[in-house]
Design a protein around this motif. Structure first.
Motif, short mmCIF file in Angstrom:
data_model
loop_
_atom_site.label_atom_id
_atom_site.label_comp_id
_atom_site.label_asym_id
_atom_site.label_seq_id
_atom_site.Cartn_x
_atom_site.Cartn_y
_atom_site.Cartn_z
N SER A 104 11.62 10.42 -5.60
CA SER A 104 10.98 9.66 -6.67
C SER A 104 9.55 9.20 -6.36
O SER A 104 8.65 9.35 -7.21
CB SER A 104 11.85 8.45 -7.03
OG SER A 104 11.28 7.72 -8.08
N PRO A 105 9.27 8.65 -5.16
CA PRO A 105 7.89 8.19 -4.88
C PRO A 105 6.85 9.31 -4.88
O PRO A 105 5.65 9.05 -4.98
CB PRO A 105 8.01 7.55 -3.49
CG PRO A 105 9.45 7.24 -3.32
CD PRO A 105 10.17 8.31 -4.05
N LEU A 106 7.31 10.58 -4.74
CA LEU A 106 6.38 11.71 -4.65
C LEU A 106 5.97 12.25 -6.03
O LEU A 106 5.01 13.00 -6.14
CB LEU A 106 7.02 12.84 -3.84
CG LEU A 106 7.39 12.53 -2.38
CD1 LEU A 106 8.20 13.67 -1.79
CD2 LEU A 106 6.13 12.29 -1.56
N LEU A 107 6.72 11.90 -7.06
CA LEU A 107 6.48 12.47 -8.39
C LEU A 107 5.21 11.90 -9.02
O LEU A 107 4.87 10.72 -8.80
CB LEU A 107 7.69 12.20 -9.28
CG LEU A 107 9.03 12.79 -8.79
CD1 LEU A 107 10.14 12.47 -9.76
CD2 LEU A 107 8.91 14.30 -8.60
N PRO A 108 4.49 12.70 -9.82
CA PRO A 108 4.79 14.10 -10.15
C PRO A 108 4.32 15.05 -9.03
O PRO A 108 3.38 14.75 -8.31
CB PRO A 108 3.99 14.33 -11.43
CG PRO A 108 2.80 13.41 -11.26
CD PRO A 108 3.33 12.20 -10.55
N LEU A 109 5.00 16.19 -8.95
CA LEU A 109 4.61 17.22 -7.99
C LEU A 109 4.13 18.44 -8.78
O LEU A 109 4.90 19.03 -9.56
CB LEU A 109 5.80 17.60 -7.10
CG LEU A 109 6.23 16.53 -6.08
CD1 LEU A 109 7.54 16.92 -5.43
CD2 LEU A 109 5.15 16.33 -5.02
N ASN A 110 2.88 18.82 -8.63
CA ASN A 110 2.28 19.90 -9.41
C ASN A 110 2.37 21.24 -8.69
O ASN A 110 2.02 21.34 -7.51
CB ASN A 110 0.80 19.58 -9.69
CG ASN A 110 0.65 18.35 -10.56
OD1 ASN A 110 1.27 18.25 -11.62
ND2 ASN A 110 -0.16 17.39 -10.11
N LEU A 111 2.86 22.23 -9.43
CA LEU A 111 2.87 23.61 -8.94
C LEU A 111 1.68 24.32 -9.60
O LEU A 111 1.78 24.78 -10.75
CB LEU A 111 4.19 24.29 -9.28
CG LEU A 111 5.41 23.79 -8.48
CD1 LEU A 111 6.71 24.21 -9.16
CD2 LEU A 111 5.35 24.32 -7.06
N TYR A 112 0.57 24.40 -8.89
CA TYR A 112 -0.66 24.90 -9.48
C TYR A 112 -0.58 26.38 -9.83
O TYR A 112 -1.10 26.81 -10.87
CB TYR A 112 -1.83 24.65 -8.51
CG TYR A 112 -2.03 23.18 -8.22
CD1 TYR A 112 -2.49 22.32 -9.22
CD2 TYR A 112 -1.76 22.65 -6.96
CE1 TYR A 112 -2.67 20.97 -8.96
CE2 TYR A 112 -1.94 21.31 -6.70
CZ TYR A 112 -2.40 20.47 -7.70
OH TYR A 112 -2.57 19.13 -7.45
N SER A 113 0.10 27.17 -9.00
CA SER A 113 0.17 28.61 -9.27
C SER A 113 1.01 28.91 -10.52
O SER A 113 0.82 29.93 -11.18
CB SER A 113 0.76 29.34 -8.07
OG SER A 113 2.08 28.87 -7.82
N LYS A 114 1.93 28.01 -10.85
CA LYS A 114 2.80 28.21 -12.02
C LYS A 114 2.36 27.34 -13.20
O LYS A 114 2.98 27.35 -14.27
CB LYS A 114 4.25 27.89 -11.66
CG LYS A 114 4.80 28.82 -10.57
CD LYS A 114 6.25 28.48 -10.27
CE LYS A 114 6.81 29.39 -9.17
NZ LYS A 114 6.85 30.81 -9.60
N ASN A 115 1.30 26.55 -12.96
CA ASN A 115 0.74 25.72 -14.01
C ASN A 115 1.79 24.80 -14.66
O ASN A 115 1.89 24.71 -15.89
CB ASN A 115 0.06 26.60 -15.08
CG ASN A 115 -0.87 25.77 -15.95
OD1 ASN A 115 -1.41 24.75 -15.52
ND2 ASN A 115 -1.04 26.20 -17.21
N ARG A 116 2.56 24.16 -13.81
CA ARG A 116 3.59 23.23 -14.30
C ARG A 116 3.93 22.21 -13.23
O ARG A 116 3.54 22.33 -12.07
CB ARG A 116 4.86 23.98 -14.71
CG ARG A 116 5.62 24.62 -13.54
CD ARG A 116 6.92 25.24 -14.02
NE ARG A 116 7.65 25.89 -12.93
CZ ARG A 116 8.49 25.28 -12.12
NH1 ARG A 116 8.72 23.96 -12.25
NH2 ARG A 116 9.12 25.95 -11.16
N GLU A 117 4.69 21.19 -13.65
CA GLU A 117 5.22 20.21 -12.69
C GLU A 117 6.61 20.64 -12.24
O GLU A 117 7.37 21.24 -13.02
CB GLU A 117 5.32 18.81 -13.35
CG GLU A 117 4.00 18.15 -13.59
CD GLU A 117 4.17 16.74 -14.15
OE1 GLU A 117 5.33 16.27 -14.24
OE2 GLU A 117 3.16 16.11 -14.50
#
Length: 394
Positions: A104-117
């Protein structure tokens, strides 16, 4: 300098690759909590770092699989309906909650290569945890009561262990506190300790008190109590008897010795002079010294007072339920009284440092047998303590 930077950069890349590999291996083996822990540790340092994108993917996958596998296990255990599974169900719900708290403390986590969280489907397990805790508490409570009904000492100890866990899980649950006291009392071995004197001599009360003071032996044991006086409120399981079989006391002895002393002592000295009153020198140019010695004599009257006491016995361990001797260990000690003093007649230049100290001593009254027994108590306790520590009752 450039070479050092290149080496550090290479090391960081290898370390990152290594942690990704470990996380992926844990995920492939079904060790989801381990995979989650590895990923969380890396992302806590820098979640937006490009090299940590792989960890986000591993975390997303591990979380989903961990949640699915845990819920399937809980569903199976609930259908089986075995009360002994209540502990596992409670721990599994706690595990689901703890994993969410890690992420929970890490959110949001961005996946840049997939252009999504990264997607994490969280749930509120608080009611499930409370219900599972209550079921587990009920199980521990009933298990403990069942064990206590066996009226067996070791079963009472097992019950106490479960009740202790229940008290940590759910403080003030029903009458847990009273049951803890009861299970401890009935699970405890009560030991009556007695000193038995089979000698014709009277044992001083102080010696008996010293030996029977079991608080000084360091025998701390949650399940054993030693009593030097019998109580009607307790049913005793074992006895430890300190049996004095023999006490031998020697006569009071006074040994007197006359030690003649004789030695050449320097009486006087002077430097040699010639007729002109000048100092006579040796071949090295040093003054020649003339020394006059005299033979002196004297007698040292040395007196030695001695008295000894030897005590022999044994320590017997007895099972009172079966009225049988479990073990017996020898116990003994010796106490020696000695006083040395002296007087002297003659030239005191004959006396050394030790002789002069003896001249300061005087005759002292011999100790009574009772005094010697009391004086021997520390030595006796020093021998008794290791016997008691090495030979526990259970």
């Amino acid at each position: 300098m450039k070479k050092s930077i290149l080496l550090i950069f290479s090391f960081l890349i290898l370390t990152a690759c290594s942690s990704v590999k470990r996380g992926q291996q844990a995920l492939n083996k079904g060790n989801y909590t381990e995979a989650i822990a590895i990923a969380v540790e890396k992302l806590q340092k820098d979640k937006d770092k490009k090299a940590n994108q792989e960890h986000i993917l591993i975390l997303e996958d591990a979380f989903k699989k961990h949640t699915e596998a845990t819920k399937k296990r809980i569903s199976f255990l609930k259908k089986a309906g075995n009360p002994t599974s209540s502990r596992e169900i409670y721990r599994l719900y706690q595990g689901l909650q703890q994993v969410q708290q890690q992420i929970s403390p890490l959110l949001p986590l961005n996946l840049y290569s997939k252009n999504r969280e990264a997607k994490f489907k969280f749930a509120d397990y608080s009611e499930d945890i409370i219900a599972a805790r209550n079921d587990y508490a009920d199980f521990l409570y009933e298990e403990s009561r069942g064990l206590m009904q066996k009226n067996d000492k070791m079963a009472f100890r097992q019950a106490h262990q479960k009740l202790s866990e229940l008290d940590r899980l759910y403080p003030n649950y029903k009458d847990t506190e009273q049951l803890l006291e009861k299970s401890h009392f009935y699970g405890t071995d009560f030991v009556f300790v007695e000193l038995k004197n089979e000698t014709p001599l009277v044992i001083p009360q102080r010696l008996e008190q010293e030996l029977l003071d079991f608080n000084t032996y360091g025998l701390d044991d949650f399940w054993t109590e030693y009593h030097a006086s019998m109580s009607s409120d307790h049913k005793y399981d074992f006895a430890v008897n300190l049996n004095f079989r023999e006490i031998v006391v020697s006569p009071e002895r006074v040994l007197e010795r006359e030690i003649p002393l004789e030695a050449e002592v320097l009486e006087s000295s002077y430097y040699k002079k010639d007729r002109k009153g000048e100092f006579v020198l040796d071949s090295l140019g040093n003054k020649i010294k003339i020394e006059n010695f005299k033979t002196v004599k004297g007698v040292l009257y040395k007196t030695i007072q001695t008295k000894t006491l030897a005590l022999q016995g044994e320590v017997d361990y007895i099972d009172l339920h079966q009225d049988r001797l479990l073990n017996s260990y020898p116990l003994g000690t010796e106490f020696i009284f000695e006083n040395v003093f002296a007087s002297f007649k003659g030239d005191e230049r004959l006396l050394n440092k030790e002789d002069k100290l003896l001249l300061q001593n005087r005759f002292v009254p011999f100790p009574t047998t009772e005094q010697m027994l009391v004086d021997a108590s520390e030595e006796l306790k020093g021998r008794l303590g290791p016997i008691l520590k090495r030979n526990r009752l259970r």
